[in-house]
Motif scaffolding. Structure first.
Motif, PDB file in Angstrom:
ATOM      1  N   VAL A 115       0.858  -1.182   0.000  1.00  0.00           N
ATOM      2  CA  VAL A 115       0.000   0.000   0.000  1.00  0.00           C
ATOM      3  C   VAL A 115       0.890   1.226   0.000  1.00  0.00           C
ATOM      4  O   VAL A 115       1.881   1.275   0.737  1.00  0.00           O
ATOM      5  N   VAL A 116       0.572   2.216  -0.841  1.00  0.00           N
ATOM      6  CA  VAL A 116       1.210   3.531  -0.740  1.00  0.00           C
ATOM      7  C   VAL A 116       0.301   4.390   0.120  1.00  0.00           C
ATOM      8  O   VAL A 116      -0.839   4.685  -0.262  1.00  0.00           O
ATOM      9  N   ASP A 117       0.789   4.769   1.293  1.00  0.00           N
ATOM     10  CA  ASP A 117      -0.025   5.539   2.225  1.00  0.00           C
ATOM     11  C   ASP A 117      -0.134   6.985   1.757  1.00  0.00           C
ATOM     12  O   ASP A 117       0.581   7.438   0.856  1.00  0.00           O
ATOM     13  N   ARG A 118      -1.005   7.732   2.414  1.00  0.00           N
ATOM     14  CA  ARG A 118      -1.300   9.091   1.979  1.00  0.00           C
ATOM     15  C   ARG A 118      -0.115  10.028   2.122  1.00  0.00           C
ATOM     16  O   ARG A 118      -0.057  11.069   1.466  1.00  0.00           O
ATOM     17  N   ASP A 119       0.874   9.687   2.985  1.00  0.00           N
ATOM     18  CA  ASP A 119       2.080  10.505   3.115  1.00  0.00           C
ATOM     19  C   ASP A 119       3.213  10.031   2.211  1.00  0.00           C
ATOM     20  O   ASP A 119       4.326  10.553   2.278  1.00  0.00           O
ATOM     21  N   GLY A 120       2.946   9.045   1.372  1.00  0.00           N
ATOM     22  CA  GLY A 120       3.954   8.540   0.445  1.00  0.00           C
ATOM     23  C   GLY A 120       4.780   7.390   0.973  1.00  0.00           C
ATOM     24  O   GLY A 120       5.555   6.788   0.220  1.00  0.00           O
ATOM     25  N   THR A 121       4.663   7.077   2.276  1.00  0.00           N
ATOM     26  CA  THR A 121       5.383   5.915   2.792  1.00  0.00           C
ATOM     27  C   THR A 121       4.706   4.641   2.290  1.00  0.00           C
ATOM     28  O   THR A 121       3.562   4.643   1.836  1.00  0.00           O
ATOM     29  N   ARG A 122       5.454   3.519   2.381  1.00  0.00           N
ATOM     30  CA  ARG A 122       4.980   2.242   1.870  1.00  0.00           C
ATOM     31  C   ARG A 122       4.679   1.281   3.020  1.00  0.00           C
ATOM     32  O   ARG A 122       5.505   1.110   3.919  1.00  0.00           O
ATOM     33  N   GLU A 129       6.194 -13.949   9.110  1.00  0.00           N
ATOM     34  CA  GLU A 129       5.833 -14.013  10.531  1.00  0.00           C
ATOM     35  C   GLU A 129       4.347 -14.266  10.821  1.00  0.00           C
ATOM     36  O   GLU A 129       4.091 -15.009  11.763  1.00  0.00           O
ATOM     37  N   PRO A 130       3.379 -13.587  10.190  1.00  0.00           N
ATOM     38  CA  PRO A 130       3.480 -12.535   9.187  1.00  0.00           C
ATOM     39  C   PRO A 130       3.668 -11.167   9.836  1.00  0.00           C
ATOM     40  O   PRO A 130       3.630 -11.042  11.056  1.00  0.00           O
ATOM     41  N   SER A 131       3.841 -10.135   8.979  1.00  0.00           N
ATOM     42  CA  SER A 131       4.070  -8.791   9.478  1.00  0.00           C
ATOM     43  C   SER A 131       3.557  -7.767   8.483  1.00  0.00           C
ATOM     44  O   SER A 131       3.344  -8.067   7.308  1.00  0.00           O
ATOM     45  N   VAL A 132       3.365  -6.542   8.997  1.00  0.00           N
ATOM     46  CA  VAL A 132       3.147  -5.371   8.151  1.00  0.00           C
ATOM     47  C   VAL A 132       4.100  -4.305   8.646  1.00  0.00           C
ATOM     48  O   VAL A 132       4.065  -3.926   9.825  1.00  0.00           O
ATOM     49  N   ARG A 133       4.970  -3.820   7.765  1.00  0.00           N
ATOM     50  CA  ARG A 133       5.957  -2.813   8.124  1.00  0.00           C
ATOM     51  C   ARG A 133       5.772  -1.569   7.263  1.00  0.00           C
ATOM     52  O   ARG A 133       5.283  -1.651   6.130  1.00  0.00           O
ATOM     53  N   ARG A 134       6.211  -0.436   7.807  1.00  0.00           N
ATOM     54  CA  ARG A 134       6.180   0.825   7.073  1.00  0.00           C
ATOM     55  C   ARG A 134       7.604   1.197   6.652  1.00  0.00           C
ATOM     56  O   ARG A 134       8.545   1.133   7.457  1.00  0.00           O
ATOM     57  N   TYR A 135       7.747   1.588   5.389  1.00  0.00           N
ATOM     58  CA  TYR A 135       9.044   1.965   4.825  1.00  0.00           C
ATOM     59  C   TYR A 135       8.958   3.350   4.192  1.00  0.00           C
ATOM     60  O   TYR A 135       7.907   3.752   3.672  1.00  0.00           O
ATOM     61  N   GLY A 136      10.085   4.055   4.217  1.00  0.00           N
ATOM     62  CA  GLY A 136      10.194   5.287   3.461  1.00  0.00           C
ATOM     63  C   GLY A 136      10.373   4.986   1.981  1.00  0.00           C
ATOM     64  O   GLY A 136      10.610   3.839   1.581  1.00  0.00           O
TER      65      GLY A 136
END
Length: 344
Positions: A115-122, A129-136
């Protein structure tokens, strides 16, 4: 990101881009679909492209693509399950950048949802694991979202390895994130998978929220979801049978009236639990083949290991939907993009 503000201008750009790429891919892939190229009353296929199949970009293999998203500038973000995140030109679908991704210890991800979030982070989901991480945008790891214990891979939880977070989408308004499990938890009825949501209240961070049960077709798993502008979901279900090929079906799902199953230990068909309603939009095997060829047996040579999906625009009341197949970097599978028109 508000879908209507980005999707409308992107539709014409992406259509032109796919046309250019398919023409470069050779006669078979250059077939264009007139409006009557229907897969079903709700779905038609416009074109496909094999132009990126078995190519490299800056030393990185362009394949293993498992998720797609529309960036804030209209570019297409394409996620490889080998920890690489590509940016594709919306006019040509050619890569114009790639960044590596890693977990907190620097290890590779089994990255499946994007997902591309509204601030542009991914926001990136991993099946490990599972996991959800935020990336620049540069691939810097910024944060990690909480995950319910039951959804973790056994023995930490009740999930099966390689059957966890395949699908990831952000609902309109940007406040609800949804991840779909590919397979069932131990103790749940086979074919019933969990859809986990997170909510936020004006801040970047998400907190755990409602969870829902979704019943897949026999032998299929959830591999991708994409929110529609009205808040429903497009859901891709996929399976594979050796010697026969892939089954890929596109459904429209509605979370309204479904039971929050976050406190339900086992989904076994018990009274009082309402699963997510779904409606079949198309079986991709029913689409015209458009001259496509397959490297292994398939019910329709157009089919491959389809895993990624994004809503890229609207046109005359229909959604423009882009699909991509994961070639698993293998000789018998193809990196193929599909341009669909969907009337949900």
């Amino acid at each position: 990101m508000r879908p209507r503000s980005v999707l409308a201008p992107l539709a014409a750009t992406l259509t032109a881009g796919l046309a250019a790429v398919t023409c470069a891919a050779g006669p078979a892939a250059a077939q264009h679909a007139p409006a009557h190229n229907a897969c079903s009353p709700a779905v038609s296929i416009e074109r496909f492209s094999d132009a990126l199949d078995k190519t490299t970009y800056e030393g990185t293999f362009v394949g293993n693509l498992s998720a797609l998203a529309v960036d804030r500038d209209g570019a297409i973000a394409a996620l490889s399950d080998r920890s690489a995140l590509f940016t594709l030109d919306p006019k040509t679908l050619r890569p114009r950048s790639v960044v590596p991704l890693a977990d907190e210890g620097g290890a590779a991800l089994d990255s499946e949802g994007l997902v591309v979030d509204r601030d542009g982070t991914r926001l990136v989901s991993s099946e490990t694991e599972p996991s959800v991480r935020r990336y620049g945008r540069d691939g810097t790891l910024l944060a990690r979202l909480p995950v319910p214990d039951a959804l973790r891979v056994a023995p930490a939880g009740r999930a099966t390895a390689n059957q966890t977070f395949e699908a990831l989408t952000l609902l309109p308004g940007g406040r609800t994130l949804l991840a779909g499990m590919e397979g069932s938890l131990s103790g749940d009825t086979a074919g019933v998978v969990r859809l986990q949501t997170w909510q936020r209240d004006g801040h970047r961070d998400f907190r755990l929220a409602a969870q829902y049960g979704y019943r897949t077709d026999t032998g299929l798993g959830v591999v991708e979801s994409a929110a529609t502008p009205d808040g429903r979901l497009l859901v891709l279900e996929r399976g594979f049978t050796a010697g026969v090929g892939n089954t890929v079906r596109l459904y429209l799902a509605d979370l309204r009236h479904a039971t929050d199953t976050s406190r339900v230990e086992a989904l076994t068909g018990q009274d009082g639990v309402r699963l997510v309603r779904k409606t079949l939009l198309a079986d991709i095997a029913d689409c015209p083949s458009l001259g496509a060829t397959a490297k292994q047996p398939q019910p329709n040579p157009l089919l491959d290991n389809i895993e990624g999906m994004a809503v890229t625009g609207t046109a005359r009341g229909a959604l423009r939907v882009l699909l991509v197949s994961d070639d698993n970097q293998g000789a018998t599978q193809t990196t193929r993009f599909y341009s669909l028109r969907v009337r949900p």
